[in-house]
Motif scaffolding. Structure first.
Motif, short mmCIF file in Angstrom:
data_model
loop_
_atom_site.label_atom_id
_atom_site.label_comp_id
_atom_site.label_asym_id
_atom_site.label_seq_id
_atom_site.Cartn_x
_atom_site.Cartn_y
_atom_site.Cartn_z
N PHE A 1 0.97 -0.97 0.09
CA PHE A 1 0.18 0.22 -0.03
C PHE A 1 0.30 1.56 -0.21
CE2 PHE A 1 -3.24 -2.85 1.91
CZ PHE A 1 -4.18 -3.02 0.80
N ASN A 2 1.90 1.81 0.73
CA ASN A 2 3.33 2.22 0.92
C ASN A 2 3.62 2.37 -0.24
OD1 ASN A 2 6.06 3.04 1.39
ND2 ASN A 2 4.50 4.28 1.88
N LYS A 3 3.83 1.77 -1.16
CA LYS A 3 4.64 1.52 -2.07
C LYS A 3 2.89 2.19 -3.60
CE LYS A 3 7.72 -1.02 -3.38
NZ LYS A 3 8.43 -2.17 -2.30
N VAL A 4 2.35 2.25 -3.82
CA VAL A 4 1.05 3.14 -4.39
C VAL A 4 0.17 4.82 -3.71
CG1 VAL A 4 0.50 1.20 -5.78
CG2 VAL A 4 -1.14 1.59 -3.11
N GLY A 5 1.47 5.27 -3.11
CA GLY A 5 1.37 5.97 -2.50
C GLY A 5 0.73 6.77 -0.96
N VAL A 6 0.49 5.18 -0.38
CA VAL A 6 -0.24 5.12 0.86
C VAL A 6 0.80 5.65 2.19
CG1 VAL A 6 -1.68 4.56 2.97
CG2 VAL A 6 -2.06 4.20 0.55
N THR A 7 0.34 6.77 3.13
CA THR A 7 1.70 7.03 3.77
C THR A 7 1.34 6.15 5.07
OG1 THR A 7 1.52 9.19 3.15
CG2 THR A 7 2.37 8.85 5.66
N CYS A 8 2.76 5.38 5.80
CA CYS A 8 2.03 4.63 6.41
C CYS A 8 2.92 4.57 7.97
CB CYS A 8 2.49 2.92 5.84
SG CYS A 8 1.25 2.51 4.83
#
Ligand code: ADP
Ligand code: ADP
Length: 219
Positions: free
Chosen positions: A183-190
């Motif tokens: 999910f981070n790879k598609v731009g979601v801040t984690c």
């Protein structure tokens, strides 16, 4: 995107959970929040979701000052957050798919649209084949991946995960981290808390709390 400026949190006179924490998390970052049990990790995450307010200092999330946020504003804040907290268990009286559809029931999406999105979310965590299973029929790691699917189904900008791999074996923990990294790879801040630092990937940004105090970050 997430800023803490000199933030302290005192629950009671003798319980200081955070001490003068200052940090910035930028859009698209993946940050691990490490530290032993009781260090203040949950408290820090809860503040971002306005589940706790700072005793002093300032927390801002997407420009919103959490300390000044009125209760009517809380749902708007949380719309942008995917929360994976231990308190938010799956409902055992309905299927995996129904659990993942729950956050969308209040969004005005049609049932068909909600189901399509829920299936897409389950696919992303590798559990589409278990859509019609009951949660109790799943392993602990699988249940946690369902929780992740439910947390991301509304496409939040930020994922907050509080010890998402607690009580899981190494393989299951790795699957959880893989899902979050995807999910981070598609731009979601984690922002992911853990007391188990063995699982952290090298090169990741790690924020470390000890007794409520932020330790200097390794360069
Ligand atoms: P962690 O997530 O790192 O285990 P917490 O943020 O849960 O740490 O807790 C930090 C400290 O604050 C602990 O001493 C804990 O007992 C205390 N604490 C956490 N939540 C509350 C609360 N709601 N009321 C009182 N004390 C709390
Ligand atoms: P977690 O790993 O999420 O911190 P805990 O078992 O420590 O889980 O806490 C469960 C709940 O109880 C959380 O909502 C936490 O804020 C609250 N809590 C933790 N410590 C205390 C405490 N000393 N007094 C009151 N509530 C607490």
């Amino acid at each position: 995107m997430i800023e803490f400026h000199d933030v302290s949190k005192q629950y009671a006179a003798d319980t200081t959970a955070l001490r003068a924490v200052t940090l910035t998390i930028n859009k698209g970052e993946l940050v691990y929040l490490a530290g032993p049990s009781g260090a203040g990790k949950s408290t820090l995450l809860k503040m971002i979701a306005a589940m706790e307010r700072p005793t002093s200092g300032k927390v801002t999330v997407n420009g919103t000052d959490i300390g000044k946020l009125k209760s009517a504003g809380v749902p708007f804040l949380r719309r942008n957050l995917g929360l994976i907290f231990q308190q938010q268990r799956l409902l055992t009286d309905r299927t995996v798919l129904a659990n993942v559809m729950m956050p969308m029931l209040v969004t005005g999406l049609s049932r068909a649209q909600a189901e399509e999105r829920a299936r897409a979310a389950l696919d992303k965590v590798g559990l589409l084949a278990r859509a019609n299973a009951q949660p109790m029929a799943l392993s602990g790691g699988e249940q946690q991946r369902v929780s992740i699917a439910r947390a991301i189904v509304n496409r939040p900008q930020i994922i907050l995960a509080d010890e998402p791999t607690a009580n899981l074996d190494r393989d299951s923990a790795n699957q959880i981290f893989d899902a979050l990294r995807a999910f981070n790879k598609v731009g979601v801040t984690c922002l992911i808390s853990t007391h188990d630092e063995h699982v952290l990937d090298s090169g990741a940004r790690v924020i470390r709390l000890v007794q409520g105090q932020l330790q200097a970050e390794a360069a």
